[in-house]
Write a protein that holds these residues in place. Structure first.
Motif, PDB file in Angstrom:
ATOM      1  N   LEU A 100      23.554  72.498 -17.147  1.00 30.65           N
ATOM      2  CA  LEU A 100      23.170  71.648 -16.020  1.00 30.65           C
ATOM      3  C   LEU A 100      23.384  72.380 -14.705  1.00 30.65           C
ATOM      4  O   LEU A 100      22.505  72.373 -13.820  1.00 30.65           O
ATOM      5  CB  LEU A 100      23.987  70.354 -16.039  1.00 30.65           C
ATOM      6  N   THR A 147      20.434  73.311 -11.984  1.00 23.96           N
ATOM      7  CA  THR A 147      20.456  72.764 -10.622  1.00 23.96           C
ATOM      8  C   THR A 147      20.666  73.868  -9.589  1.00 23.96           C
ATOM      9  O   THR A 147      20.083  73.825  -8.500  1.00 23.96           O
ATOM     10  CB  THR A 147      21.562  71.700 -10.477  1.00 23.96           C
ATOM     11  N   ALA A 182      20.475  61.929  -6.535  1.00 20.00           N
ATOM     12  CA  ALA A 182      21.149  61.734  -7.824  1.00 20.00           C
ATOM     13  C   ALA A 182      21.376  60.247  -8.089  1.00 20.00           C
ATOM     14  O   ALA A 182      21.181  59.761  -9.212  1.00 20.00           O
ATOM     15  CB  ALA A 182      22.474  62.489  -7.840  1.00 20.00           C
ATOM     16  N   ILE A 225      20.502  65.961 -13.015  1.00 23.22           N
ATOM     17  CA  ILE A 225      21.878  65.459 -13.024  1.00 23.22           C
ATOM     18  C   ILE A 225      21.961  64.165 -13.818  1.00 23.22           C
ATOM     19  O   ILE A 225      22.875  63.974 -14.644  1.00 23.22           O
ATOM     20  CB  ILE A 225      22.389  65.253 -11.587  1.00 23.22           C
ATOM     21  N   SER A 274      21.380  64.495 -17.667  1.00 22.71           N
ATOM     22  CA  SER A 274      22.439  65.195 -18.404  1.00 22.71           C
ATOM     23  C   SER A 274      23.420  64.225 -19.050  1.00 22.71           C
ATOM     24  O   SER A 274      24.128  64.595 -19.981  1.00 22.71           O
ATOM     25  CB  SER A 274      23.200  66.122 -17.452  1.00 22.71           C
ATOM     26  N   LYS A 314      29.357  65.233 -12.555  1.00 25.54           N
ATOM     27  CA  LYS A 314      28.221  65.057 -11.646  1.00 25.54           C
ATOM     28  C   LYS A 314      28.614  65.347 -10.203  1.00 25.54           C
ATOM     29  O   LYS A 314      27.866  66.002  -9.467  1.00 25.54           O
ATOM     30  CB  LYS A 314      27.669  63.636 -11.767  1.00 25.54           C
ATOM     31  N   VAL A 337      28.944  69.055  -9.778  1.00 19.92           N
ATOM     32  CA  VAL A 337      27.624  69.690  -9.753  1.00 19.92           C
ATOM     33  C   VAL A 337      26.957  69.482  -8.398  1.00 19.92           C
ATOM     34  O   VAL A 337      26.343  70.399  -7.847  1.00 19.92           O
ATOM     35  CB  VAL A 337      26.737  69.147 -10.891  1.00 19.92           C
ATOM     36  N   THR A 344      26.045  72.589  -6.138  1.00 22.56           N
ATOM     37  CA  THR A 344      24.617  72.760  -5.876  1.00 22.56           C
ATOM     38  C   THR A 344      24.315  72.756  -4.388  1.00 22.56           C
ATOM     39  O   THR A 344      23.477  73.529  -3.906  1.00 22.56           O
ATOM     40  CB  THR A 344      23.815  71.645  -6.575  1.00 22.56           C
TER      41      THR A 344
END
Length: 235
Positions: A7, A11, A60, A153, A156, A163, A166, A170
């Motif tokens: 993931l 991303t 997201a 996101i 996943s 999350k 990430v 990101t």
């Protein structure tokens, strides 16, 4: 369902597309050539990162609710097909624009880019924040990347903590070029000034290619997203 590592790789790859947007990079380069380089470039870079953090978080969350909606298979395929057609049209338009500019160059092409760079040359910290907002949150070229990141996101099915991590990483990747350029120039003084000037001059010469590049890249992103729902490939 992608693992945390996969993931993050996906991303981060999409975020790199945001980080390599030529116009804001050139804007930072020009700011770093000004007398107020430290304050102006730092203000732009900080504002850009905050914009990416907010945008990726919002998309997201939006993706979470969109994917939770009960949409029939036929409706999803119809929407994916429409996205694929739009993506192909955007790529085609971008290629045509590139070829047209090569065959029949227009002296007014890229005027917006040149005006942006002229403004960056005399910008102060407050102006820099406004320019970061304009080239980030209000820049449609970033939209396909944010949508793709948000969908990845959510698809996943990772834990909330994963999350959040990430999203943070990101957003930093999406700001990495600005962070690196600003830090490098401020730490090395005037030693990179010649390269900054060369980069600025290159973009001015090729300013007409900014819009075609956006069309081609955004079109490809839409095709990838549509292909996932149509079963052409799986990420």
């Amino acid at each position: 369902m992608a693992g945390p590592g996969a993931l993050l790789v996906l991303t981060a790859y999409l975020a790199w597309g945001i980080a390599t947007s030529p116009l804001p990079i050139a804007g930072v380069a020009v700011m770093l050539l000004s007398d107020r380089a430290k304050r102006t470039a730092t203000a732009f870079t900080a504002a850009w990162w905050m914009c990416q953090l907010v945008a990726i978080s919002v998309f997201a969350v939006v993706a979470h609710y969109l994917l939770a909606m009960h949409v029939t298979t036929d409706e999803r395929r119809a929407l994916a097909t429409a996205l694929a057609v739009l993506g192909v049209a955007m790529v085609f338009a971008g290629v045509v624009a590139v070829l047209w500019e090569r065959w029949r160059p227009n002296p007014n092409s890229g005027a917006h880019t040149r005006a942006f760079l002229a403004r960056a040359q005399v910008a102060g910290p407050r102006d820099a924040v406004g320019m970061a907002l304009a080239t980030s949150l209000f820049n449609i070229t970033n939209l396909p990347y944010w949508v793709s990141i948000g969908l990845l996101i959510e698809r996943s099915h990772a834990e909330l903590a994963t999350k959040v991590a990430v999203v943070l990483i990101t957003s930093l990747v999406a700001s990495s070029t600005f962070l690196v350029i600003t830090a490098a120039v401020l730490l090395t003084g005037n030693r990179l000034q010649h390269r900054l000037e060369s980069g600025r001059d290159f973009l001015v010469r090729h300013s007409g290619g900014v819009v075609p590049s956006f069309l081609i890249i955004s079109g490809l992103v839409l095709i990838v997203l549509a292909g996932m729902d149509l079963g052409w490939w799986h990420l």
